[in-house]
Design an enzyme around this catalytic site. Structure first.
Site, PDB file in Angstrom:
ATOM      1  N   ASP A 175       0.822  -1.215   0.000  1.00 37.36           N
ATOM      2  CA  ASP A 175       0.000   0.000   0.000  1.00 37.36           C
ATOM      3  C   ASP A 175       0.851   1.257   0.000  1.00 37.36           C
ATOM      4  OD1 ASP A 175       0.811  -0.897   2.591  1.00 37.36           O
ATOM      5  OD2 ASP A 175      -0.469   0.631   3.480  1.00 37.36           O
ATOM      6  N   LYS A 201      -0.980  -3.974  14.194  1.00 38.02           N
ATOM      7  CA  LYS A 201       0.251  -4.024  13.398  1.00 38.02           C
ATOM      8  C   LYS A 201       1.352  -3.315  14.185  1.00 38.02           C
ATOM      9  CE  LYS A 201       2.029  -3.166   8.783  1.00 38.02           C
ATOM     10  NZ  LYS A 201       1.806  -3.434   7.379  1.00 38.02           N
ATOM     11  N   GLU A 230      -2.273   0.513  13.586  1.00 32.28           N
ATOM     12  CA  GLU A 230      -0.812   0.531  13.435  1.00 32.28           C
ATOM     13  C   GLU A 230      -0.173   1.808  13.970  1.00 32.28           C
ATOM     14  OE1 GLU A 230       0.588   0.250   9.368  1.00 32.28           O
ATOM     15  OE2 GLU A 230       2.683   0.200   9.975  1.00 32.28           O
ATOM     16  N   TYR A 286       5.374   6.655   4.731  1.00 30.32           N
ATOM     17  CA  TYR A 286       4.832   5.584   3.899  1.00 30.32           C
ATOM     18  C   TYR A 286       4.162   6.103   2.659  1.00 30.32           C
ATOM     19  CZ  TYR A 286       4.209   0.774   3.105  1.00 30.32           C
ATOM     20  OH  TYR A 286       4.338  -0.475   2.575  1.00 30.32           O
ATOM     21  N   GLU A 328       3.109   2.821  14.387  1.00 34.45           N
ATOM     22  CA  GLU A 328       4.477   2.327  14.140  1.00 34.45           C
ATOM     23  C   GLU A 328       5.476   3.075  15.006  1.00 34.45           C
ATOM     24  OE1 GLU A 328       5.875   2.138  10.066  1.00 34.45           O
ATOM     25  OE2 GLU A 328       7.935   1.717  10.720  1.00 34.45           O
ATOM     26  N   LYS A 359      -6.213  -0.254   6.798  1.00 32.46           N
ATOM     27  CA  LYS A 359      -5.073   0.076   7.649  1.00 32.46           C
ATOM     28  C   LYS A 359      -4.968   1.581   7.830  1.00 32.46           C
ATOM     29  CE  LYS A 359      -0.445   1.081   6.524  1.00 32.46           C
ATOM     30  NZ  LYS A 359       0.843   0.831   5.897  1.00 32.46           N
ATOM     31  N   ARG A 384       3.501   1.545 -11.858  1.00 32.40           N
ATOM     32  CA  ARG A 384       3.027   1.097 -10.536  1.00 32.40           C
ATOM     33  C   ARG A 384       2.054  -0.072 -10.724  1.00 32.40           C
ATOM     34  NH1 ARG A 384       2.830   6.848  -9.841  1.00 32.40           N
ATOM     35  NH2 ARG A 384       0.567   6.900 -10.081  1.00 32.40           N
ATOM     36  N   SER A 388       2.774  -8.677   8.460  1.00 34.24           N
ATOM     37  CA  SER A 388       2.138  -7.803   7.480  1.00 34.24           C
ATOM     38  C   SER A 388       3.260  -6.942   6.905  1.00 34.24           C
ATOM     39  CB  SER A 388       1.067  -6.933   8.157  1.00 34.24           C
ATOM     40  OG  SER A 388       0.555  -5.988   7.242  1.00 34.24           O
TER      41      SER A 388
END
Ligand code: 13P
Length: 332
Positions: A12, A201, A159, A332, A161, A123, A34, A270
């Site tokens: 993603d 996650k 998530e 990300y 992170e 997510k 892509r 993941s």
């Protein structure tokens, strides 16, 4: 996604991040490239044996294979649930060194549209940087997101992170992760989120990227499981780790170490970088290399599926698979 021996393929990356990865192997960042790269990933033969879900970027959810099959249909044909990244990226939080995650305002409407298109889980990624001090907004946004998307029928991946950035040791990561997950579950409960219908996650609990002391897979597994056991209700459906810049090999070894004895939850992967790094370098835009790249993805999925069962045994490992993919201030 939480069946024995299965995990999630994270694919993603935003157009900017996917673009910088493509440009890193000499491929121009245009929509068609892509699409070609993502088609290679999802049409890997037998991918569904060890991959139960694939997280897509919004553009990808609406794309199709060269033969006209939609990506959603191609994934479903492999028994892989299509998922979608629903956060709209990070912005600086005024008067702090923290960032906040955009995307809540129209999330209910967007979630309904993504469900209609075939997405079944989603997510939202917020980030915590240990050198920047305790986060203020990361966890509150996550809980509101999870509540909204569950009402639209999507299973949320939660998530926060914790970035590898920093010189801190494993004990400091343990303290911060314990705080982050305690706060996350407090806000999830306040928002009446159903734990049985969500996935976590987390980052694994290890030393910062610039810490001179390195830890073994067993130590990382021990710290990570101790932190999760003290913070995560057993009702939570699954713990699907991100790879966060660890090498492909370390990501698999650490997961394998965590599955040496039974856990209250499905403990799995993941991964984005730890599944795709060598695949992308092998393909590098050349469709003559497609079969070779797909074979690597199938093997990486199988090895992580074995690690989910605690049965991974490392064989020959290429330099690319043992090199870290860590990038400072990773977006990300
Ligand atoms: P990796 O850290 O495994 O590259 O993936 C990050 C992520 O959030 C993907 O969804």
């Amino acid at each position: 996604m939480t069946m024995a021996g299965k995990g999630i393929l994270a694919m993603d990356e935003s157009n900017a991040t996917c673009g910088s990865r493509l440009e890193g192997v000499g491929v121009e960042n245009i929509e068609e490239n892509r699409r070609r790269y993502r088609e290679l990933l999802i049409t890997t033969p037998d991918l569904g044996e060890h991959i139960g879900g694939a997280i897509l970027f919004e553009e990808t959810l609406y794309q199709s294979c060269a033969d006209g099959t939609s990506f959603v249909d191609a994934l479903n044909a492999q028994g892989i649930y299509p998922g979608i990244k629903v956060d709209k990226g990070l912005r600086p939080l005024a008067n702090t060194s923290e960032s906040w995650c955009q995307g809540l305002d129209d999330l209910a409407d967007r979630s309904a549209a993504y469900y209609e298109q075939g997405a079944r889980f989603c997510k939202w990624r917020s980030v915590v940087s240990i050198p920047d001090g305790p986060p203020r907004t990361a966890v509150t946004g996550l809980a509101r997101y999870a509540a909204i998307v569950q009402n639209a029928g999507l299973v949320p991946i939660v998530e926060p992170e914790i970035l590898l950035d920093g010189e801190h040791g494993i004990d400091e990561t343990f303290e911060v992760a314990s705080w982050v997950w305690a706060e996350t579950f407090k806000y999830l409960a306040d928002n009446n989120v159903s734990f049985e219908r969500m996935l976590l996650k987390p980052s694994m609990v290890g030393p910062g990227a610039d810490c001179p002391t390195r830890n073994t897979a067993e130590e990382v597994a021990d710290y990570t499981l101790r932190m999760l056991n003290s913070r995560v209700p057993p009702a939570t459906a699954g713990i699907m780790f991100l790879s966060g810049g660890l090498s492909e090999l370390d990501s698999t070894l650490y997961l394998n170490a965590m599955n040496q004895s039974p856990n209250p939850w499905h403990v799995s992967f993941s991964y984005a970088r730890a599944l795709q790094n060598t695949v992308l370098k092998t393909w590098a835009g050349d469709d003559a290399k497609k079969d070779e790249a797909q074979a690597i993805l199938a093997r990486r999925a199988r090895e992580n599926g074995q690690a989910q069962l605690g049965k991974f045994v490392a064989g020959d490992v290429s330099d690319s698979e043992s090199e870290s993919t860590y990038q400072k201030n990773y977006v990300y």
